[in-house]
Enzyme design. Structure first.
Site, short mmCIF file in Angstrom:
data_model
loop_
_atom_site.label_atom_id
_atom_site.label_comp_id
_atom_site.label_asym_id
_atom_site.label_seq_id
_atom_site.Cartn_x
_atom_site.Cartn_y
_atom_site.Cartn_z
N ASP A 1 -36.09 -7.68 12.20
CA ASP A 1 -37.21 -7.16 12.75
C ASP A 1 -37.73 -5.99 12.26
OD1 ASP A 1 -38.89 -6.32 14.54
OD2 ASP A 1 -37.54 -6.73 16.46
N ILE A 2 -39.01 -5.88 11.92
CA ILE A 2 -39.41 -4.64 10.92
C ILE A 2 -39.40 -3.56 11.93
CG2 ILE A 2 -41.88 -5.03 11.91
CD1 ILE A 2 -42.65 -4.36 8.75
N GLY B 1 -48.33 -10.57 18.05
CA GLY B 1 -47.59 -10.65 17.16
C GLY B 1 -46.94 -9.34 16.77
N ASP C 1 -48.19 -6.44 15.84
CA ASP C 1 -48.64 -5.49 16.60
C ASP C 1 -48.12 -5.11 17.93
OD1 ASP C 1 -50.81 -3.25 16.52
OD2 ASP C 1 -52.12 -4.50 17.94
N THR D 1 -50.15 -13.44 8.26
CA THR D 1 -49.65 -14.96 8.10
C THR D 1 -49.28 -15.39 9.47
OG1 THR D 1 -47.34 -14.03 7.73
CG2 THR D 1 -48.74 -14.71 5.85
N TYR E 1 -53.38 -14.66 12.37
CA TYR E 1 -54.44 -14.59 11.50
C TYR E 1 -54.53 -15.97 10.48
CZ TYR E 1 -56.13 -10.00 13.03
OH TYR E 1 -56.48 -9.01 13.86
#
Length: 346
Positions: free
Chosen positions: A9-10, A31, A33, A118, A121
């Protein structure tokens, strides 16, 4: 290593900069963001984002990272995929290039990207991956920074279907390919066989290596050489052979270790120690960086006591790329990641 593909998870990645795929308007999108806002602190981050205002596709801006394990968040607006004929690829390239340039201006030593555009978008994943690897690889040739490409799960990451099919076929036919490999041989293997052969003749018995005895035709007839003469031909160490290959290539050290996805400190250790014994992934990375063919690569690896195995998926994937003349370490690492194998580099 300077570049890694990781599954995470970023918002949990520790890096100086986290890249967020932002909404063009100063609102919380979907997503990645939405996840970034939730982890950083919605109200604080939204206030900072409002100070930036509108962002055009391909543009970037930075805010503090607030509660994330980072110093900054770089917000970039990816392209909405229509049909590929509306500048989508150029916009995506700009997202990566401008994010890395801004991170460099901020003095970042590490940064983490998602696979931009990805998600909602709908940019095709395999094309997006190719653009990400190309832009990151180009940047790292001229900069020192640790860059992570963070994918949340297997469905977030996609190699070309054609490439996967070729690799799968190659792996399925591994007996044929590894038999071909055995025909290459290496100078180190040949020397070992010659020594064993001589030792066997001195004992007047069959060598333990399975080589033919005195009554059979020898595989490598070097009957006029003494054991001392053979031992004097033991050759260069891994480090000595590597330095020779670098000199012959005409490349400088920086180009080699960057191509190999190594950092300067690791390469410095290799250069300074004649007895350096690399890990397999480091040795293979250096062979890839020098664009060695299979015989030359196997010879270099043998000097570090490293061999390829017909039962190793890692070895087969490397063999696939090298025998196809592909030496792009980022593309190779993407394939290794897809198959759950260790990545090349230190």
């Amino acid at each position: 290593m300077p570049f890694q593909i990781i599954r995470n998870d970023i918002t949990r990645v520790h890096a100086d900069v986290i890249v967020n795929t932002a909404n063009p308007h100063p609102v919380i999108g979907n997503g990645t963001d939405s996840a970034v806002y939730a982890a950083a602190g919605r109200e604080q981050l939204l206030a900072a984002r409002r100070n930036i205002g509108e962002l055009a596709p391909g543009s970037v801006a930075a805010t503090p990272a607030f509660q994330l394990p980072a110093r900054y968040i770089i917000h970039t607006v990816g392209p909405v995929w229509t049909d590929g004929n509306h500048g989508e690829r150029d916009i995506l390239r700009a997202c990566y290039a401008r994010s890395m340039a801004l991170a460099d201006e901020l003095g970042a030593q590490s940064m983490a990207f998602p696979l931009i555009a990805t998600g909602v978008y709908a940019f095709p994943k395999e094309e997006a991956l190719g653009i990400a690897l190309s832009e990151i690889g180009g940047f790292l040739l001229g900069h020192d920074m640790m860059i992570f490409l963070v994918v949340f799960d297997r469905t977030s990451f996609a190699l070309s279907g054609a490439l996967l099919g070729e690799i799968d076929t190659f792996i399925d036919d591994h007996d044929v390919h590894m038999a071909a490999l055995s025909e290459y041989g290496t100078q180190a293997v040949l020397r070992e066989r010659r020594i064993a052969q001589l030792a066997g003749s001195f004992r007047n018995a069959q060598p333990d290596t399975g080589l033919p005895g005195p009554s059979k035709k020898p595989v490598l007839p070097e009957e006029t050489e003494s054991l001392e003469e053979v031992l004097n031909q033991t050759g260069s160490t891994f480090q000595e052979k590597l330095m020779q290959l670098i000199r012959e290539s005409g490349l400088d050290d920086v180009t080699v270790y960057k191509r190999a996805n190594l950092d300067r400190k690791v390469f410095s250790k290799i250069r300074c120690r004649k007895d350096y014994r690399p890990s397999k992934k480091t040795a293979v990375a250096l062979a890839i960086a020098l664009h060695l063919d299979m015989p030359a690569m196997l010879d270099l690896l043998a000097r570090a006591g490293i061999a390829f195995s017909p039962s190793s998926k890692f070895d087969l994937i490397i063999t696939f790329f090298v025998t196809h003349g592909i030496h792009d370490i980022y593309e190779i690492n993407a394939a290794l990641f897809q198959y759950g194998q260790p990545l090349l580099g230190a």
